[in-house]
Design a protein around this motif. Structure first.
Motif, PDB file in Angstrom:
ATOM      1  N   ASP A   1       0.725  -1.224   0.084  1.00  0.00           N
ATOM      2  CA  ASP A   1       0.278  -0.016  -0.172  1.00  0.00           C
ATOM      3  C   ASP A   1       0.936   1.570   0.400  1.00  0.00           C
ATOM      4  N   SER A   2       1.979   1.154   1.062  1.00  0.00           N
ATOM      5  CA  SER A   2       3.343   2.592   0.524  1.00  0.00           C
ATOM      6  C   SER A   2       3.590   2.870  -0.615  1.00  0.00           C
TER       7      SER A   2
ATOM      8  N   ASP B   1      -2.985  -5.300   3.045  1.00  0.00           N
ATOM      9  CA  ASP B   1      -1.570  -4.045   2.906  1.00  0.00           C
ATOM     10  C   ASP B   1      -1.670  -4.047   1.587  1.00  0.00           C
ATOM     11  N   GLY B   2      -2.015  -4.753   0.343  1.00  0.00           N
ATOM     12  CA  GLY B   2      -1.786  -3.758  -1.126  1.00  0.00           C
ATOM     13  C   GLY B   2      -2.056  -4.894  -1.464  1.00  0.00           C
ATOM     14  N   ILE B   3      -2.146  -4.059  -3.442  1.00  0.00           N
ATOM     15  CA  ILE B   3      -2.581  -5.131  -4.411  1.00  0.00           C
ATOM     16  C   ILE B   3      -2.199  -6.109  -5.182  1.00  0.00           C
TER      17      ILE B   3
ATOM     18  N   ILE C   1       6.252   0.855 -13.096  1.00  0.00           N
ATOM     19  CA  ILE C   1       5.105   2.269 -11.976  1.00  0.00           C
ATOM     20  C   ILE C   1       6.057   3.220 -11.555  1.00  0.00           C
ATOM     21  N   ALA C   2       4.943   4.119 -12.129  1.00  0.00           N
ATOM     22  CA  ALA C   2       5.170   6.005 -12.534  1.00  0.00           C
ATOM     23  C   ALA C   2       4.603   6.217 -11.166  1.00  0.00           C
ATOM     24  N   LEU C   3       5.772   7.193 -10.158  1.00  0.00           N
ATOM     25  CA  LEU C   3       4.893   7.920  -8.706  1.00  0.00           C
ATOM     26  C   LEU C   3       4.630   9.476  -8.887  1.00  0.00           C
ATOM     27  N   GLU C   4       4.656   9.297  -8.304  1.00  0.00           N
ATOM     28  CA  GLU C   4       4.463  11.475  -7.527  1.00  0.00           C
ATOM     29  C   GLU C   4       4.115  11.056  -5.727  1.00  0.00           C
ATOM     30  N   PRO C   5       5.305  10.880  -5.527  1.00  0.00           N
ATOM     31  CA  PRO C   5       5.070  11.311  -3.919  1.00  0.00           C
ATOM     32  C   PRO C   5       3.778  12.461  -3.537  1.00  0.00           C
ATOM     33  N   SER C   6       3.262  12.428  -2.372  1.00  0.00           N
ATOM     34  CA  SER C   6       2.514  13.436  -1.819  1.00  0.00           C
ATOM     35  C   SER C   6       2.834  14.581  -1.132  1.00  0.00           C
ATOM     36  N   PHE C   7       3.859  13.854  -0.386  1.00  0.00           N
ATOM     37  CA  PHE C   7       3.977  14.695   0.823  1.00  0.00           C
ATOM     38  C   PHE C   7       5.582  13.790   1.304  1.00  0.00           C
ATOM     39  N   PRO C   8       6.586  14.492   1.938  1.00  0.00           N
ATOM     40  CA  PRO C   8       8.436  14.495   2.526  1.00  0.00           C
ATOM     41  C   PRO C   8       7.649  13.676   3.385  1.00  0.00           C
ATOM     42  N   GLY C   9       9.265  12.816   3.925  1.00  0.00           N
ATOM     43  CA  GLY C   9       9.514  11.777   4.179  1.00  0.00           C
ATOM     44  C   GLY C   9       9.834  10.495   4.354  1.00  0.00           C
ATOM     45  N   ARG C  10      10.334   9.939   4.750  1.00  0.00           N
ATOM     46  CA  ARG C  10      10.748   8.482   4.267  1.00  0.00           C
ATOM     47  C   ARG C  10      10.092   7.656   4.188  1.00  0.00           C
ATOM     48  N   HIS C  11       9.638   6.701   3.346  1.00  0.00           N
ATOM     49  CA  HIS C  11       8.378   6.175   2.470  1.00  0.00           C
ATOM     50  C   HIS C  11       8.635   4.692   2.316  1.00  0.00           C
ATOM     51  N   PRO C  12       8.610   3.504   3.663  1.00  0.00           N
ATOM     52  CA  PRO C  12       9.117   2.343   3.129  1.00  0.00           C
ATOM     53  C   PRO C  12       8.591   1.579   1.958  1.00  0.00           C
ATOM     54  N   PHE C  13       9.351   0.401   1.327  1.00  0.00           N
ATOM     55  CA  PHE C  13       8.292   0.135   0.159  1.00  0.00           C
ATOM     56  C   PHE C  13       7.921  -1.417   0.708  1.00  0.00           C
ATOM     57  N   LYS C  14       7.748  -2.358  -0.130  1.00  0.00           N
ATOM     58  CA  LYS C  14       7.725  -3.462  -0.232  1.00  0.00           C
ATOM     59  C   LYS C  14       7.264  -4.384  -1.408  1.00  0.00           C
TER      60      LYS C  14
END
Length: 179
Positions: free
Chosen positions: A109-110, A132-134, A149-162
């Motif tokens: 989901d991240s 927790d995901g697709i 996968i085209a990403l466009e993060p919406s807010f600053p920070g550290r974002h873990p992904f799996k």
């Protein structure tokens, strides 16, 4: 009524040297100021070099690659991304990822929410929402097989992904999003 007119001429009290105003100097202050300037210019130069190399995004140092031990899934992405700026995450599948002409990929989901997945290319044949995901299912018959996968993060920070090819080991990392 007597007038009180000054009887002494007004003298120029500003010190002059060769008919120019002498402003004076404080050599110790000037040396301290030169040291301060060198420190600031060095700091600016280091920031510029770090930016060109990609410490703040979009450069050589911002590119990342992570894969599982069996090379079933390899992910190319940017370690450092900017908020509200598009970036591409590329997933490369190994030969062990293809089963019966399909690749099943779990995406946390991240990636979808905080990292702002905008689109996935090619479009999956099937997608199913799970815990927790697709999980996406792609048609794949031979290598090389990859998905973007085209990403466009919406807010600053550290974002873990799996990410995980179903049946394989998960690939985990994180993306630092700066303003």
């Amino acid at each position: 009524m007597p007038s009180s007119t000054p009887t002494t001429p007004i003298e120029d009290s500003v010190p002059k040297i060769d008919e120019k105003i002498a402003v004076g100097e404080n050599l110790e202050f000037q040396r301290t100021w030169w040291k301060f300037e060198r420190v600031v210019w060095t700091l600016f130069l280091l920031i510029l070099i770090a930016d060109v190399l990609g410490v703040f995004g979009r450069g050589w140092l911002s590119k990342g690659r992570v894969s599982d031990a069996a090379q079933t899934l390899t992910v190319d992405y940017e370690h450092v991304a900017r908020a509200s700026t598009p970036s591409i995450m590329t997933l490369h599948f190994g030969p062990n990822a293809i089963h019966n002409g399909h690749v099943q990929l779990y995406v946390s989901d991240s990636i979808v929410k905080p990292l702002g997945a905008q689109r996935i290319s090619p479009q999956p044949a099937v997608s199913s929402v799970g815990r927790d995901g697709i999980t996406y299912t792609f048609d794949a018959t031979e290598l090389p097989a990859s998905v973007q996968i085209a990403l466009e993060p919406s807010f600053p920070g550290r974002h873990p992904f799996k990410l995980q090819v179903v049946g394989g080991t998960p690939v985990q990392s994180s993306i630092i999003v700066v303003p």
